[in-house]
Design a protein around this motif. Structure first.
Motif, PDB file in Angstrom:
ATOM      1  N   TYR A 124      42.032 -22.449  18.721  1.00 36.10           N
ATOM      2  CA  TYR A 124      42.706 -21.241  18.275  1.00 36.10           C
ATOM      3  C   TYR A 124      42.759 -21.194  16.749  1.00 36.10           C
ATOM      4  O   TYR A 124      42.600 -20.120  16.154  1.00 36.10           O
ATOM      5  N   ALA A 125      42.925 -22.336  16.115  1.00 41.30           N
ATOM      6  CA  ALA A 125      42.985 -22.373  14.649  1.00 41.30           C
ATOM      7  C   ALA A 125      41.689 -21.843  14.042  1.00 41.30           C
ATOM      8  O   ALA A 125      41.716 -21.035  13.109  1.00 41.30           O
ATOM      9  N   ASP A 126      40.544 -22.284  14.562  1.00 41.55           N
ATOM     10  CA  ASP A 126      39.258 -21.798  14.052  1.00 41.55           C
ATOM     11  C   ASP A 126      39.083 -20.312  14.342  1.00 41.55           C
ATOM     12  O   ASP A 126      38.594 -19.556  13.505  1.00 41.55           O
ATOM     13  N   ALA A 127      39.459 -19.882  15.538  1.00 38.14           N
ATOM     14  CA  ALA A 127      39.352 -18.465  15.906  1.00 38.14           C
ATOM     15  C   ALA A 127      40.225 -17.615  14.990  1.00 38.14           C
ATOM     16  O   ALA A 127      39.812 -16.525  14.574  1.00 38.14           O
TER      17      ALA A 127
ATOM     18  N   PHE B  60      40.752  -8.751  17.101  1.00 41.20           N
ATOM     19  CA  PHE B  60      41.753  -9.728  17.542  1.00 41.20           C
ATOM     20  C   PHE B  60      41.111 -10.808  18.406  1.00 41.20           C
ATOM     21  O   PHE B  60      40.021 -10.639  18.938  1.00 41.20           O
ATOM     22  N   VAL B  61      41.803 -11.935  18.527  1.00 43.07           N
ATOM     23  CA  VAL B  61      41.323 -13.110  19.260  1.00 43.07           C
ATOM     24  C   VAL B  61      41.555 -12.922  20.762  1.00 43.07           C
ATOM     25  O   VAL B  61      42.634 -12.498  21.174  1.00 43.07           O
ATOM     26  N   VAL B  62      40.527 -13.287  21.554  1.00 49.29           N
ATOM     27  CA  VAL B  62      40.619 -13.230  23.009  1.00 49.29           C
ATOM     28  C   VAL B  62      40.188 -14.592  23.571  1.00 49.29           C
ATOM     29  O   VAL B  62      39.095 -15.057  23.267  1.00 49.29           O
TER      30      VAL B  62
ATOM     31  N   MET C  89      46.861 -15.622  26.239  1.00 49.52           N
ATOM     32  CA  MET C  89      46.953 -16.522  25.091  1.00 49.52           C
ATOM     33  C   MET C  89      47.871 -17.700  25.410  1.00 49.52           C
ATOM     34  O   MET C  89      47.585 -18.830  25.024  1.00 49.52           O
ATOM     35  N   SER C  90      48.949 -17.469  26.149  1.00 51.15           N
ATOM     36  CA  SER C  90      49.851 -18.575  26.481  1.00 51.15           C
ATOM     37  C   SER C  90      49.139 -19.614  27.344  1.00 51.15           C
ATOM     38  O   SER C  90      49.316 -20.818  27.147  1.00 51.15           O
TER      39      SER C  90
ATOM     40  N   ARG D 130      46.400 -27.548  24.342  1.00 46.49           N
ATOM     41  CA  ARG D 130      47.302 -28.684  24.139  1.00 46.49           C
ATOM     42  C   ARG D 130      46.981 -29.825  25.093  1.00 46.49           C
ATOM     43  O   ARG D 130      46.967 -30.991  24.714  1.00 46.49           O
ATOM     44  N   GLN D 131      46.721 -29.488  26.341  1.00 47.89           N
ATOM     45  CA  GLN D 131      46.374 -30.510  27.342  1.00 47.89           C
ATOM     46  C   GLN D 131      45.063 -31.189  26.963  1.00 47.89           C
ATOM     47  O   GLN D 131      44.947 -32.406  27.026  1.00 47.89           O
ATOM     48  N   ARG D 132      44.091 -30.409  26.546  1.00 50.00           N
ATOM     49  CA  ARG D 132      42.791 -30.951  26.142  1.00 50.00           C
ATOM     50  C   ARG D 132      42.949 -31.891  24.940  1.00 50.00           C
ATOM     51  O   ARG D 132      42.327 -32.949  24.885  1.00 50.00           O
TER      52      ARG D 132
END
Length: 92
Positions: A48-51, A67-69, A79-80, A87-89
């Motif tokens: 998500y940071a890179d996106a 926008f990010v998808v 997104m959630s 986070r799990q990854r």
């Protein structure tokens, strides 16, 4: 691709839109929404940071309402859910 990826949605356009309108963004992909119309996306990001950084660039230089998808195994997800998967990854 398999797993979690993020793309930047550029908008909803006629399928035959000139890709030059996207000013060199790469890769550009699309999905048919209805006959003759498609949603177009740019980029392929694995965090998500890179996106978010990619989206910032696109919003400032090409399409202000991009926008990010998130996608998981080729399917759009919330997104959630994407943040939960990321986070799990990262814990593995």
């Amino acid at each position: 691709p398999e797993g979690l990826v993020y793309k930047i949605q550029l908008g909803y356009y006629p399928q035959d839109v000139d890709k030059e309108n996207f000013r060199g963004l790469f890769p550009v992909s699309g999905e048919t929404v209805k006959e003759g119309m498609a949603r177009f996306y740019a980029g392929l990001f694995f965090s998500y940071a890179d996106a978010s950084r990619g989206n910032e660039y696109i919003r400032e230089n090409v399409i202000p309402n991009a926008f990010v998808v998130p996608f998981h195994n080729g399917e759009k997800i919330s997104m959630s859910r994407a943040i939960e998967i990321e986070r799990q990854r990262d814990r593995e």
